[in-house]
Design an enzyme around this catalytic site. Structure first.
Site, PDB file in Angstrom:
ATOM      1  N   GLU A 111      39.329  32.413  40.457  1.00 14.85           N
ATOM      2  CA  GLU A 111      39.793  32.851  41.780  1.00 14.85           C
ATOM      3  C   GLU A 111      38.943  32.383  42.952  1.00 14.85           C
ATOM      4  OE1 GLU A 111      42.284  36.797  40.324  1.00 14.85           O
ATOM      5  OE2 GLU A 111      40.468  37.111  41.515  1.00 14.85           O
ATOM      6  N   GLU A 115      47.451  35.511  35.195  1.00 21.19           N
ATOM      7  CA  GLU A 115      46.939  36.858  35.427  1.00 21.19           C
ATOM      8  C   GLU A 115      47.983  37.665  36.162  1.00 21.19           C
ATOM      9  OE1 GLU A 115      42.219  36.817  36.490  1.00 21.19           O
ATOM     10  OE2 GLU A 115      43.414  38.435  37.322  1.00 21.19           O
TER      11      GLU A 115
END
Length: 888
Positions: free
Chosen positions: A476, A572
């Site tokens: 991320e 995710e």
């Protein structure tokens, strides 16, 4: 970092076990099963027995200095441990003849994290990376007879703060709800050890992996990497032996050989004489090449697609003039894997979804939809994370729910050799993040130098595993820069430059040099190849036409398929729930804690606004009265229902979207837990399956009838087929029930056909578009010879508004399975009901596992199995079984 004064160590009495590797090579094991270790703090007020491999929290807990680290508020109450400095020390014997060897090497497999090393009172090295194997030449420091090794750890919090003062990199700290510590990004240490939104802060120190001393002449094989390619008739295996001499600039002469065991109890052997000069670091690589006929090899497949044959490969080095051989054995699987990022129009045609690039894994020539989850460390204390029983349970739980891939998340650790070996055996592919997560990272020379070693060592260690599918640079961090998560926008150019320096200039070349056969993704999520073309920080890293995405939405109706965005690969996504009351009671026995308003509950919920987000989703569909005297128990139970239904909806949306968007992966967040608290996990700390994990067995089924309630009120029905053969001449059966009866008021069937490895919309139905939608539900099943699909359901309106749902009369009976003695712990559970039951949930006081749970009961009788962990009589189990279900 500031060098601090070393402590004076007390005298220890110990026993050393010497393992003779061969006639001329010796190894002294310094684990605590062979020697005695002690650990003491800075002012010497604490001095206790230590465990190696181990860590300070386990040592202090074992000594009774602190309580169980996961009880109550102990994550905060024991924080003083991380602010102190700790010294580990031991004594061992060295025979005079060992010192005659050319190399005397101390090998520290894992040191957590910043430590100064002394041998016999003389400093000889330091460590600053828990992911690195440290190898020190200690020949000049050793003596015949008794020797003393000391490892003095600096407080990780002080070390992180000291580095941050020199090399500050955003963010400043974690959110206050985490009850954590700052600047984890400054240390090459498990990032989650400073806390996360699903776990506590235990900034550990210790020798978390094995410690040993090696004595040898010549060179040894430290690791082996394998590079496999094939054509129609042959496999081509390049074997690289990574050698260490322990001496700078040394000539290595000898005979390098490799033996591969293949099918039909055959073996293939090759070898050659080598004569090589090591580099300045005493290391060198030597290669062997083997050609293997395809007839003697069977393909390795991911779970659910075939078998997982593994073959023993033994590589040996006989040093010239020496009688000993250094050996390394690995198990390898033969398979091809490719991450395909091609023009999407080739897969979908010139439609909206056909723009951009595909993103899918092709294994052995087949495009496979990757079903799975995300793996976090199995324990918040890294020295406990390799526990084989826990690893086995979690990985087999993934296998048993049809998972083919796990993403080892970038805030944890590179897992143990055993973990990857087990994944090889079970057919679970690994998306391996490098260990950078949710932060910017410094790029000073010291940091980059240790990162280079870390990446090289861990790629070399893991590369031979058939289960490794892809490497990713970080978790991320691309989206964090673009999204200004940490207020980095004013210094965007600086952070972009440092991002590229770390993940592109430093890490990428190492991975591509050592493992050219696997894809390296700079970040996850990202637009993959498109992000690279756009300079590594895409304008929109979540572009649905490229790469992988992480998606979280706690505001919209999460049971609604229509809220989820398209994606090529969902790596995710998830929703929180509470662990069961049984699991929570392992952390607290205070009745006052079992309330959402208690200090304990607030302390354990690390996600900002987390409980409110759970409540919003519950109350969209389920009736929950805050004045109910049983409110907390229902909140816990309903949270698991809501989580399971939400992830079911999102997962089935992604599986359906293979048809019109070529979505090819669904890895939900997260598989496992590290403590007894609200989290996104499907398996509770301790191993108990939540309702989500039972649901996963159904929504990941290889064949699945999957209905979607559309915005227009129709029901689109998909048939998903993950098999290598098509489904033809099948029927989809739709049963329409009134809530008040187990007898359908209407049954209709529809023809169904689909290709292999596909998702196909079969029909759009409007059979229930009539008045009184709140009085009915729809059940979908498949009729096809030799093919099974779990039943699936549509609830036309939120369950809190349905009419006719009556209180059932339920009977649960248990009988021992009348089979061979090896199944003596398996029992048949029969459930009888006279009404429809929603989310029927069984609990047992006896440790064991139900074959299914969280059921929608639409038949009068249902059977499943219960398997106990230990032999127990039927009456004890029967008395300990209870059940819950949704009722309003």
């Amino acid at each position: 970092m500031t060098r601090v004064t070393y402590l004076v160590w007390s005298v220890l009495v110990l026993t050393v076990i010497i393992n003779g590797i061969s006639g001329q090579e010796y190894k002294i094991e310094l684990s605590s099963s062979h020697v005695t270790w002690r650990v003491e703090n800075k002012n010497k007020s604490i001095s206790v027995a230590a465990t190696v491999p181990g860590g300070i929290y386990t040592d202090l807990q074992n000594a009774g200095i602190i309580g169980n680290v996961l009880d109550g508020f102990n994550d905060v109450l024991a924080r003083w441990v991380a602010y102190d400095s700790w010294t580990y020390e031991t004594k061992f014997q060295v025979r005079p003849e060992y010192l005659e060897h050319a190399a005397s090497i101390l090998v520290l497999e894992g040191v957590d994290t910043v430590a100064f090393l002394e041998m016999n009172g003389r400093p000889f090295g330091l460590t600053n990376n828990m992911f690195v194997r440290y190898v020190f030449d200690i020949k000049q420091y050793l003596k015949a007879g008794e020797n003393e090794l000391g490892v003095r750890f600096m407080s990780p919090l002080e070390a992180a703060n000291a580095r941050s003062e020199k090399h500050f990199t955003a963010p400043q700290c974690v959110p206050q709800e985490y009850h954590g510590e700052c600047h984890a990004n400054q240390l090459r240490k498990m990032q989650a050890s400073f806390s996360w939104d699903w776990g506590p802060a235990f900034p550990s120190v210790g020798l978390w992996k094995n410690v040993s001393i090696e004595f040898y002449n010549g060179a040894i094989i430290r690791t082996v990497t394998t590079h496999i390619n094939r054509d129609k008739f042959h496999w081509y295996l390049k074997i690289v032996a990574h050698l260490e001499s322990g001496v700078k600039k040394q000539k290595v002469k000898g005979y390098l050989s490799a033996k591969l065991s293949v099918n039909a109890h055959q073996s293939l052997t090759i070898g050659k004489h080598i004569e090589l000069w090591t580099r300045d670091d005493g290391k060198i690589e030597a290669e062997l090449n083997m050609t293997i006929h395809a007839n003697v090899i069977s393909l390795w497949w991911p779970n659910g697609y075939g078998e997982q044959p593994l073959y023993d490969l033994e590589v040996g080095l006989m040093n010239e003039g020496e009688s000993h051989v250094s050996r390394k054995q690995v198990r390898i699987g033969f398979r091809t894997i490719e991450l395909v990022e091609d023009d999407a129009s080739t897969a979908l045609g010139n439609t909206t979804g056909g723009q951009g690039l595909t993103f899918y894994f092709k294994v052995n020539g087949y495009p496979l939809f990757m079903k799975g989850s995300n793996w976090i460390p199995s324990n918040i204390l890294p020295e406990l994370g390799a526990d084989k029983e826990i690893v086995d349970h979690l990985l087999m739980s993934a296998r048993d729910t049809h998972m083919a891939m796990l993403r080892v998340w970038g805030g944890g650790v590179y897992e143990s050799d055993y973990f990857y070996q087990k994944c090889d055996e079970l057919g679970i592919l690994i998306w391996q993040d490098f260990l950078f997560a949710c932060a910017m990272y410094p790029t000073d020379a010291e940091f980059l130098e240790t990162v280079q070693v870390e990446i090289e060592q861990n790629v070399n260690r893991l590369q031979h595993h058939a289960s490794i599918a892809v490497w990713a640079g970080n978790n991320e961090n691309e989206v964090a820069i673009r999204g200004n998560w940490y207020n980095t926008q004013p210094e965007f150019d600086r952070y972009k430059s440092e991002y590229i320096k770390l993940y592109v200039d430093v890490i990428k070349p190492i991975v591509e040099r050592l493992d050219p056969g696997r894809r390296y993704l700079v970040s996850s999520p990202s637009n993959g190849r498109k992000s690279e073309e756009d300079g590594y920080i895409a304008l929109n890293p979540y572009d649905a036409h490229y790469g992988d995405t992480h998606y979280y939405n706690y505001i919209a109706d999460n049971w609604d398929f229509n809220i989820y965005p398209q994606t090529r690969f969902a790596s995710e996504y998830g929703f929180q729930s509470f662990p069961s009351l049984k699991t929570m009671r392992s952390a607290t026995n205070k009745s006052a804690d079992f309330s959402l308003d208690s200090d304990y509950s607030k302390h354990r919920q690390h996600s900002p606004n987390g409980n409110n987000n759970i409540e919003v989703q519950i109350t969209r569909h389920l009736r929950l009265d805050k004045n109910d005297t049983d409110y907390f128990r229902k909140f816990v139970f309903f949270s698991q229902i809501s989580q399971a239904m939400s992830i079911k909806a999102e997962t089935e949306f992604y599986r359906q979207s293979q048809a019109d968007w070529f979505t090819m992966g669904a890895l939900y967040w997260q598989l496992n837990d590290v403590w007894q608290a609200p989290s996104w996990a499907g398996i509770e700390y301790g191993g108990k399956w939540k309702m989500l994990h039972y649901f996963a067995r159904r929504f990941f089924a290889p064949v699945l009838v999957s209905p979607r309630l559309t915005l227009t009120g129709d029901v689109d029905v998909y048939l998903i087929n993950d098999r290598f053969v098509p489904i033809i001449d099948a029927e989809i059966i739709v049963d329409v029930f009134n809530w008040s009866s187990l007898t359908p008021i209407l049954t209709q069937s529809y023809p169904a056909n689909t290709e292999a490895l596909s998702s196909t919309k079969q029909a759009s139905l409007d059979i229930w578009k009539k008045e009184n939608k709140e009085e009915i539900l729809l059940k979908f099943s498949l009729k096809c010879m030799g093919v099974e699909s779990p039943p699936n359901y549509i609830f036309p309106v939120p369950l809190k508004t349905v009419k006719g749902l009556s209180t059932p009369n339920i009977r649960v009976k248990l009988r021992r399975l009348d089979v061979s003695s090896e199944d003596e712990n398996r029992f048949v559970v029969t459930i009888k009901t006279d009404a429809i039951v929603l989310f029927f949930w069984l609990e047992s006081e006896v440790d064991g596992h139900f074959s299914d749970n969280g059921l929608i009961l639409t038949e009068g009788e249902t059977q499943l199995y219960f398997t106990t962990k230990v032999s127990t009589n039927k009456k004890t189990i029967q008395r300990g079984i209870s059940y819950s279900y949704y009722m309003h």
